[in-house]
Write a protein that holds these residues in place. Structure first.
Motif, short mmCIF file in Angstrom:
data_model
loop_
_atom_site.label_atom_id
_atom_site.label_comp_id
_atom_site.label_asym_id
_atom_site.label_seq_id
_atom_site.Cartn_x
_atom_site.Cartn_y
_atom_site.Cartn_z
N SER A 22 0.73 -1.16 -0.21
CA SER A 22 -0.21 -0.04 0.11
C SER A 22 0.82 1.37 -0.16
O SER A 22 1.75 1.48 0.82
CB SER A 22 -0.96 -0.07 1.26
N THR A 23 0.88 2.22 -0.92
CA THR A 23 1.34 3.40 -1.02
C THR A 23 0.99 4.29 0.33
O THR A 23 1.90 5.17 0.74
CB THR A 23 1.09 4.25 -2.19
N HIS A 65 -0.01 -0.38 8.54
CA HIS A 65 -0.08 -2.06 8.42
C HIS A 65 -1.45 -2.37 8.85
O HIS A 65 -2.39 -3.27 8.12
CB HIS A 65 0.77 -2.70 9.52
N PHE A 66 -2.08 -2.00 9.84
CA PHE A 66 -3.57 -2.36 10.12
C PHE A 66 -4.64 -2.02 9.48
O PHE A 66 -5.69 -2.51 9.48
CB PHE A 66 -3.62 -2.05 11.91
N PHE A 67 -4.51 -0.64 9.01
CA PHE A 67 -5.81 -0.15 8.14
C PHE A 67 -5.62 -0.09 6.68
O PHE A 67 -6.65 0.08 6.25
CB PHE A 67 -5.99 1.14 8.81
N PHE A 68 -4.24 -0.03 6.20
CA PHE A 68 -4.35 0.20 4.71
C PHE A 68 -3.52 -0.88 4.15
O PHE A 68 -3.67 -1.00 2.71
CB PHE A 68 -3.56 1.60 4.70
N TYR A 179 10.98 5.01 0.31
CA TYR A 179 9.74 5.34 -0.03
C TYR A 179 9.58 6.82 -0.06
O TYR A 179 8.48 7.31 -0.06
CB TYR A 179 8.78 4.86 1.37
N TRP A 180 10.74 7.53 -0.46
CA TRP A 180 10.48 8.98 -0.61
C TRP A 180 9.63 9.50 -1.56
O TRP A 180 9.00 10.52 -1.52
CB TRP A 180 11.96 9.40 -0.89
N ASN A 181 9.36 8.44 -2.64
CA ASN A 181 8.47 9.18 -3.72
C ASN A 181 7.18 8.28 -3.58
O ASN A 181 6.15 8.64 -4.26
CB ASN A 181 8.99 8.52 -5.17
N SER A 182 6.79 8.01 -2.43
CA SER A 182 5.30 7.21 -1.95
C SER A 182 4.41 8.22 -2.09
O SER A 182 3.28 8.13 -2.77
CB SER A 182 5.55 6.20 -1.00
N PRO A 183 4.48 9.47 -1.59
CA PRO A 183 3.65 10.64 -1.41
C PRO A 183 3.19 10.94 -2.98
O PRO A 183 2.03 11.22 -3.38
CB PRO A 183 4.18 11.75 -0.88
N LEU A 184 3.97 11.25 -3.57
CA LEU A 184 3.73 11.26 -5.18
C LEU A 184 3.15 10.27 -6.07
O LEU A 184 2.11 10.58 -6.76
CB LEU A 184 5.32 11.44 -6.08
N LYS A 185 3.33 8.99 -5.74
CA LYS A 185 2.38 7.95 -6.16
C LYS A 185 1.07 8.04 -5.56
O LYS A 185 -0.17 7.86 -6.32
CB LYS A 185 2.82 6.50 -5.75
N LEU A 186 0.89 8.42 -4.16
CA LEU A 186 -0.55 8.63 -3.71
C LEU A 186 -0.97 9.75 -4.53
O LEU A 186 -2.42 9.88 -4.79
CB LEU A 186 -0.34 9.13 -2.39
N LEU A 191 -2.74 3.56 -5.41
CA LEU A 191 -3.01 2.97 -4.02
C LEU A 191 -2.07 1.92 -3.70
O LEU A 191 -1.71 1.46 -2.41
CB LEU A 191 -4.50 2.66 -3.52
N ILE A 192 -1.86 1.14 -4.74
CA ILE A 192 -0.99 -0.13 -4.77
C ILE A 192 0.41 -0.02 -5.56
O ILE A 192 0.27 0.64 -6.54
CB ILE A 192 -1.66 -1.48 -4.90
N ASP A 193 1.50 -0.14 -4.92
CA ASP A 193 2.76 0.12 -5.48
C ASP A 193 3.03 -1.00 -6.51
O ASP A 193 3.21 -2.19 -6.34
CB ASP A 193 3.74 -0.02 -4.48
N THR A 194 2.61 -0.79 -7.82
CA THR A 194 2.51 -1.98 -9.06
C THR A 194 3.87 -2.14 -9.13
O THR A 194 4.44 -3.19 -9.82
CB THR A 194 1.95 -1.35 -10.09
N ALA A 195 5.03 -1.51 -8.70
CA ALA A 195 6.28 -1.77 -9.01
C ALA A 195 6.84 -2.99 -8.39
O ALA A 195 7.97 -3.62 -8.72
CB ALA A 195 7.32 -0.50 -8.59
N ILE A 196 6.24 -3.18 -7.24
CA ILE A 196 6.64 -4.70 -6.42
C ILE A 196 6.70 -5.84 -7.54
O ILE A 196 7.58 -6.66 -7.20
CB ILE A 196 5.78 -4.71 -5.10
N ALA A 197 5.75 -5.82 -8.22
CA ALA A 197 5.74 -7.08 -9.13
C ALA A 197 6.81 -7.39 -9.93
O ALA A 197 7.18 -8.54 -10.08
CB ALA A 197 4.11 -6.82 -10.00
N ASP A 198 7.59 -6.10 -10.43
CA ASP A 198 8.74 -6.16 -11.16
C ASP A 198 9.84 -5.96 -10.42
O ASP A 198 11.29 -6.03 -10.93
CB ASP A 198 8.94 -5.51 -12.41
#
Length: 213
Positions: A22-23, A65-68, A179-186, A191-198
């Protein structure tokens, strides 16, 4: 040293792709990491305040972790949530709930027993009470880490436990870099980090190396 660095990379990679998809969770970890750095800076100046700040950081990341974080079947890694909880090297949700219950009970215990059976001088002011809470929270945090380390010594091996402790202590620095760019993804609505798959951190043993505890 290569074995230790490989184990550290494996623990970090499994932690990233299994438990931080989750981003929103990633962004909260970024915020938490910055707060934790403040906690580190305070440790040798005001340990009680460091304990309070450290738990503020902990609550921030556990909210993610618990909510998102998705709790259903993990289609990215093709594993169930029960499997991920079973193989987690650090604190899974059950262990986290127990730790949070202990954390939450600390102020209640200090209110009921102001000296905590002689551990503290009875607080003369509210600030003294807050100081005692901070010191107790710091002790709970350190004890929680040591307890899990010893458990890993017994259930896996000493190296796994030591590497995990090093990982936890350096997570704030690593989380900022990761995770410095996670806010930009949001902001882009991801909402889901698609980069994880690759994602490929050069460790073919990542998920397969985990052992149920």
């Amino acid at each position: 040293m290569s074995r230790l660095s490989n184990m550290l990379r494996r623990q970090r990679f499994d932690d990233y792709r299994l438990y931080h998809q989750s981003t929103i969770n990633q962004t909260l970890h970024l915020v938490s990491a910055v707060i934790f750095l403040g906690c580190y800076a305070l440790l040798f100046k005001d340990a009680a305040l460091a304990g309070i700040v450290g738990w503020l950081a902990m609550l921030t990341r556990q909210t993610g972790h618990f909510f998102f974080e998705p709790n259903g079947y993990d289609t990215v890694n093709d594993v169930s949530n029960d499997y991920k909880e079973a193989v987690k090297v650090g604190y899974n949700q059950t262990r986290k709930i127990i730790l949070l219950l202990v954390w939450g009970s600390a102020p209640v215990a200090l209110y009921a027993f102001p000296s905590l059976f002689g551990l503290f001088d009875p607080p003369a002011t509210r600030l003294d009470f807050v100081h005692h809470v901070g010191m107790l929270w710091l002790a709970i945090g350190v004890s929680g880490g040591l307890a899990r380390m010893l458990q890993l010594f017994a259930t896996r091996d000493v190296t796994t436990g030591l590497v995990w402790v090093f990982k936890v202590l350096t997570d704030p620095f690593h989380n900022i870099a990761l995770y410095w760019n996670s806010p930009l993804k949001l902001l882009r609505g991801e909402l889901i980090d698609t980069a994880i798959a690759d994602a490929d951190w050069g460790d073919e043993e990542a998920v397969e190396a985990a052992h149920p505890t």
